[in-house]
Design a protein around this motif. Sequence first.
Motif, PDB file in Angstrom:
ATOM      1  N   PHE A  94      -7.647   8.203  11.999  1.00 17.09           N
ATOM      2  CA  PHE A  94      -6.553   7.642  11.283  1.00 17.09           C
ATOM      3  C   PHE A  94      -6.563   6.294  10.915  1.00 17.09           C
ATOM      4  O   PHE A  94      -5.888   6.079   9.596  1.00 17.09           O
ATOM      5  N   VAL A  95      -6.694   5.473  11.650  1.00 17.88           N
ATOM      6  CA  VAL A  95      -6.481   4.005  11.253  1.00 17.88           C
ATOM      7  C   VAL A  95      -7.656   3.523  10.194  1.00 17.88           C
ATOM      8  O   VAL A  95      -7.268   2.931   9.046  1.00 17.88           O
ATOM      9  N   LEU A  96      -8.734   4.191  10.294  1.00 13.45           N
ATOM     10  CA  LEU A  96      -9.908   4.039   9.364  1.00 13.45           C
ATOM     11  C   LEU A  96      -9.444   4.683   7.859  1.00 13.45           C
ATOM     12  O   LEU A  96      -9.535   3.978   6.867  1.00 13.45           O
ATOM     13  N   VAL A  97      -9.065   5.810   8.026  1.00 10.32           N
ATOM     14  CA  VAL A  97      -8.728   6.474   6.518  1.00 10.32           C
ATOM     15  C   VAL A  97      -7.374   5.799   5.847  1.00 10.32           C
ATOM     16  O   VAL A  97      -7.393   5.535   4.924  1.00 10.32           O
ATOM     17  N   THR A  98      -6.649   5.270   6.883  1.00  7.22           N
ATOM     18  CA  THR A  98      -5.323   4.775   6.310  1.00  7.22           C
ATOM     19  C   THR A  98      -5.854   3.566   5.489  1.00  7.22           C
ATOM     20  O   THR A  98      -5.205   3.108   4.579  1.00  7.22           O
ATOM     21  N   ALA A  99      -6.745   2.527   6.276  1.00 10.99           N
ATOM     22  CA  ALA A  99      -6.847   1.514   5.757  1.00 10.99           C
ATOM     23  C   ALA A  99      -7.669   1.682   4.310  1.00 10.99           C
ATOM     24  O   ALA A  99      -7.353   0.813   3.498  1.00 10.99           O
TER      25      ALA A  99
END
Length: 233
Positions: A94-99
């Motif tokens: 989720f952190v990667l996709v959001t970034a």
Amino acid sequence: MNKSHELRWGGLAGIGALVVGAVGRLVMGNAPSITEPTMTIAGYLAGYRAQILAAATLFAVALMLFLWFGVALATAFRQADEGSDTPALVLAGFVLVTAIGFIGVSVFAGMTYAMTANPALLAIASGPYTALTVMGGIAGIAVAGLFAAMAAAIMRTRAFPVWMAWFAVAVAAVRLLAAILVGGGSGALRPDGPLTLILPGLLTAAWVLAASWLLIREHLPVPSAGTRPVMGH
């Protein structure tokens, strides 16, 4: 605030992300395809400058809500099986996709502002416009990895019904296929075509909506030794 209420807020955040994202897309108006002439793309950027900047802000808000939803999911998985590594993998996804999403909307807003403030740059508008579209298609690999991780987490923890795992596998497969086709597709398979952008987006939104509803509807019990809660049962 107890844990179940925190998870319910996460479910509301997931629905909020979908609603705010949909509003942002409506605000953008009828964005041209990357196959349109440069003049058409330039005219869109110049004519819809205010709407594009407003939509970028809405997308940023939607991404924050999406991350909140992801944290709630990771928490649900961790509560169901504290010994599993899958909750950390889901949260990292989720952190990667959001970034990636923040980078994309920020660059698109910045590109629009710069080109409309310096009209001479509109002559090359189709270049960065197409590049960002292709970037979004390739970023589908990160989304596919996230949904594969969520499928594994569901299978491992049984925090959600098993059909949600298979649904996540389907979303991951479609996202991965769309990303693979981004370099050579045309027509309906072009990077912003219905089979590479619209279909994966709708499937993703449907999964998020289903997971959000389960988070809102259920009180997750704190698992005792040797037991795992199953949401929706």
